[in-house]
Write a protein that holds these residues in place. Sequence first.
Motif, PDB file in Angstrom:
ATOM      1  N   PHE A 137       5.954  -4.645  12.487  1.00  0.00           N
ATOM      2  CA  PHE A 137       6.376  -3.251  12.512  1.00  0.00           C
ATOM      3  C   PHE A 137       6.469  -2.689  11.106  1.00  0.00           C
ATOM      4  CE2 PHE A 137       8.051  -5.369  16.218  1.00  0.00           C
ATOM      5  CZ  PHE A 137       7.743  -4.490  17.228  1.00  0.00           C
ATOM      6  N   ALA A 138       5.962  -1.467  10.925  1.00  0.00           N
ATOM      7  CA  ALA A 138       6.120  -0.743   9.667  1.00  0.00           C
ATOM      8  C   ALA A 138       7.383   0.095   9.789  1.00  0.00           C
ATOM      9  CB  ALA A 138       4.917   0.156   9.411  1.00  0.00           C
ATOM     10  N   ILE A 139       8.285  -0.073   8.823  1.00  0.00           N
ATOM     11  CA  ILE A 139       9.576   0.607   8.844  1.00  0.00           C
ATOM     12  C   ILE A 139       9.706   1.425   7.581  1.00  0.00           C
ATOM     13  CG2 ILE A 139      12.078   0.264   8.908  1.00  0.00           C
ATOM     14  CD1 ILE A 139      11.484  -2.476  10.226  1.00  0.00           C
ATOM     15  N   ARG A 140      10.201   2.644   7.720  1.00  0.00           N
ATOM     16  CA  ARG A 140      10.399   3.525   6.576  1.00  0.00           C
ATOM     17  C   ARG A 140      11.778   3.230   5.985  1.00  0.00           C
ATOM     18  NH1 ARG A 140      12.728   6.662   2.948  1.00  0.00           N
ATOM     19  NH2 ARG A 140      12.232   8.844   2.875  1.00  0.00           N
ATOM     20  N   LEU A 141      11.783   2.681   4.785  1.00  0.00           N
ATOM     21  CA  LEU A 141      13.017   2.449   4.040  1.00  0.00           C
ATOM     22  C   LEU A 141      12.859   3.118   2.686  1.00  0.00           C
ATOM     23  CD1 LEU A 141      13.593  -1.337   4.866  1.00  0.00           C
ATOM     24  CD2 LEU A 141      14.718   0.624   5.898  1.00  0.00           C
ATOM     25  N   GLY A 142      13.874   3.128   1.885  1.00  0.00           N
ATOM     26  CA  GLY A 142      13.781   3.738   0.567  1.00  0.00           C
ATOM     27  C   GLY A 142      14.943   4.665   0.328  1.00  0.00           C
ATOM     28  N   THR A 143      14.668   5.757  -0.363  1.00  0.00           N
ATOM     29  CA  THR A 143      15.721   6.707  -0.712  1.00  0.00           C
ATOM     30  C   THR A 143      15.490   8.034  -0.014  1.00  0.00           C
ATOM     31  OG1 THR A 143      14.514   7.563  -2.617  1.00  0.00           O
ATOM     32  CG2 THR A 143      15.918   5.636  -2.994  1.00  0.00           C
ATOM     33  N   LEU A 144      16.554   8.793   0.148  1.00  0.00           N
ATOM     34  CA  LEU A 144      16.424  10.122   0.757  1.00  0.00           C
ATOM     35  C   LEU A 144      15.569  11.037  -0.114  1.00  0.00           C
ATOM     36  CD1 LEU A 144      20.060  10.656   2.057  1.00  0.00           C
ATOM     37  CD2 LEU A 144      18.021  10.155   3.398  1.00  0.00           C
ATOM     38  N   GLU A 145      15.642  10.886  -1.423  1.00  0.00           N
ATOM     39  CA  GLU A 145      14.860  11.728  -2.330  1.00  0.00           C
ATOM     40  C   GLU A 145      13.361  11.519  -2.143  1.00  0.00           C
ATOM     41  OE1 GLU A 145      17.397   9.659  -3.573  1.00  0.00           O
ATOM     42  OE2 GLU A 145      18.839  11.303  -3.446  1.00  0.00           O
TER      43      GLU A 145
ATOM     44  N   HIS B   4       5.426  13.855   7.041  1.00  0.00           N
ATOM     45  CA  HIS B   4       6.399  14.001   8.115  1.00  0.00           C
ATOM     46  C   HIS B   4       7.676  13.354   7.644  1.00  0.00           C
ATOM     47  CE1 HIS B   4       3.443  15.470  10.981  1.00  0.00           C
ATOM     48  NE2 HIS B   4       2.613  14.588  10.443  1.00  0.00           N
ATOM     49  N   ARG B   5       8.791  13.941   7.945  1.00  0.00           N
ATOM     50  CA  ARG B   5      10.077  13.491   7.416  1.00  0.00           C
ATOM     51  C   ARG B   5      10.657  12.350   8.242  1.00  0.00           C
ATOM     52  NH1 ARG B   5       7.783  15.687   3.962  1.00  0.00           N
ATOM     53  NH2 ARG B   5       8.315  17.645   3.036  1.00  0.00           N
ATOM     54  N   HIS B   6      10.113  11.160   8.042  1.00  0.00           N
ATOM     55  CA  HIS B   6      10.683   9.980   8.677  1.00  0.00           C
ATOM     56  C   HIS B   6      12.088   9.788   8.133  1.00  0.00           C
ATOM     57  CE1 HIS B   6       6.887   8.660  10.355  1.00  0.00           C
ATOM     58  NE2 HIS B   6       6.325   8.886   9.191  1.00  0.00           N
ATOM     59  N   GLN B   7      12.963   9.340   8.973  1.00  0.00           N
ATOM     60  CA  GLN B   7      14.312   9.019   8.550  1.00  0.00           C
ATOM     61  C   GLN B   7      14.349   7.566   8.091  1.00  0.00           C
ATOM     62  OE1 GLN B   7      16.765  11.409   8.452  1.00  0.00           O
ATOM     63  NE2 GLN B   7      15.018  12.715   8.950  1.00  0.00           N
ATOM     64  N   LEU B   8      15.318   7.263   7.255  1.00  0.00           N
ATOM     65  CA  LEU B   8      15.480   5.880   6.820  1.00  0.00           C
ATOM     66  C   LEU B   8      15.698   4.991   8.038  1.00  0.00           C
ATOM     67  CD1 LEU B   8      17.853   6.342   3.763  1.00  0.00           C
ATOM     68  CD2 LEU B   8      15.408   5.877   3.737  1.00  0.00           C
TER      69      LEU B   8
ATOM     70  N   LEU C  11       0.792  -1.230   0.000  1.00  0.00           N
ATOM     71  CA  LEU C  11       0.000   0.000   0.000  1.00  0.00           C
ATOM     72  C   LEU C  11       0.829   1.287   0.000  1.00  0.00           C
ATOM     73  CD1 LEU C  11      -2.672  -0.951   2.704  1.00  0.00           C
ATOM     74  CD2 LEU C  11      -2.899  -1.066   0.210  1.00  0.00           C
ATOM     75  N   GLN C  12       1.979   1.266   0.656  1.00  0.00           N
ATOM     76  CA  GLN C  12       2.754   2.489   0.857  1.00  0.00           C
ATOM     77  C   GLN C  12       4.143   2.376   0.231  1.00  0.00           C
ATOM     78  OE1 GLN C  12       1.583   5.199   2.428  1.00  0.00           O
ATOM     79  NE2 GLN C  12      -0.289   4.305   3.197  1.00  0.00           N
ATOM     80  N   GLU C  13       4.502   3.365  -0.565  1.00  0.00           N
ATOM     81  CA  GLU C  13       5.845   3.398  -1.124  1.00  0.00           C
ATOM     82  C   GLU C  13       6.851   3.613   0.005  1.00  0.00           C
ATOM     83  OE1 GLU C  13       8.453   6.125  -4.208  1.00  0.00           O
ATOM     84  OE2 GLU C  13       6.296   6.367  -4.139  1.00  0.00           O
ATOM     85  N   ASP C  14       7.949   2.927  -0.050  1.00  0.00           N
ATOM     86  CA  ASP C  14       9.052   3.065   0.917  1.00  0.00           C
ATOM     87  C   ASP C  14       8.724   2.563   2.316  1.00  0.00           C
ATOM     88  OD1 ASP C  14      10.593   4.132  -1.093  1.00  0.00           O
ATOM     89  OD2 ASP C  14      10.286   6.200  -0.485  1.00  0.00           O
ATOM     90  N   VAL C  15       7.641   1.808   2.470  1.00  0.00           N
ATOM     91  CA  VAL C  15       7.321   1.192   3.763  1.00  0.00           C
ATOM     92  C   VAL C  15       7.525  -0.303   3.630  1.00  0.00           C
ATOM     93  CG1 VAL C  15       5.491   0.678   5.439  1.00  0.00           C
ATOM     94  CG2 VAL C  15       5.720   2.977   4.501  1.00  0.00           C
TER      95      VAL C  15
END
Length: 143
Positions: free
Chosen positions: A34-42, A49-53, A17-21
Motif C-alpha cells: 500500500f502507498a500511504i501519504r505521510l509527511g507534513t501538512l505544509e 489532490h489534497r490527501h490527508q496524512l 520516487l514520490q516525496e511524502d509517500v
Amino acid sequence: VRSGWVRELSGLARSGLQEDVYWAHNDGKVNSIFAIRLGTLESATNWAHRHQLGDVIARANLPSTIERQTDWEDIDHGLCPDGTGRSCLWIADTGDNSKRRNRPRVQVVVEPDLDLRHGKAGSGEFYDIHICKEDLWTFQFEF
C-alpha cells in the motif's frame, strides 16, 4: 494510517520516487503493498489532490502467479537488481513464527510510479495497481 485495508502494518519504507509517500504491507498471507501519504501538512500544497496524512493512496497487487507470501516482515526501497537504475521495493518474506522455515525469500518489485492526479486520488478512496511478472524478482535463500 487511516484505512481498514492496513490492519496489521508489518513494514514501512519511504518511496524512492514520490516525496511524502511510504510503502507498507500487512502481516499475513496477502500479496499487496500500500502507498500511504505521510509527511507534513505544509507539503500537502504540492499535491494535485489534497490527501490527508495517513491516507492510503494506492494498493499494488503482486502477480498471482508467484507463490503467496508466507510472512512478510519488512520492506525497503533501493535500486532494482537488473542494473537499469529504477527504484524497486525489496520485501523480506522472512518470518518464521513456528521455527520450521528454512527458505526465506526476498521479493523485489519495480516501484509503481503513482498517478497522483488519478480520479480517485484524494477522494477518500484509493486505486489498484497490478504489477506485471516482468517487474518482479524472487530471491530464495536456504540454510
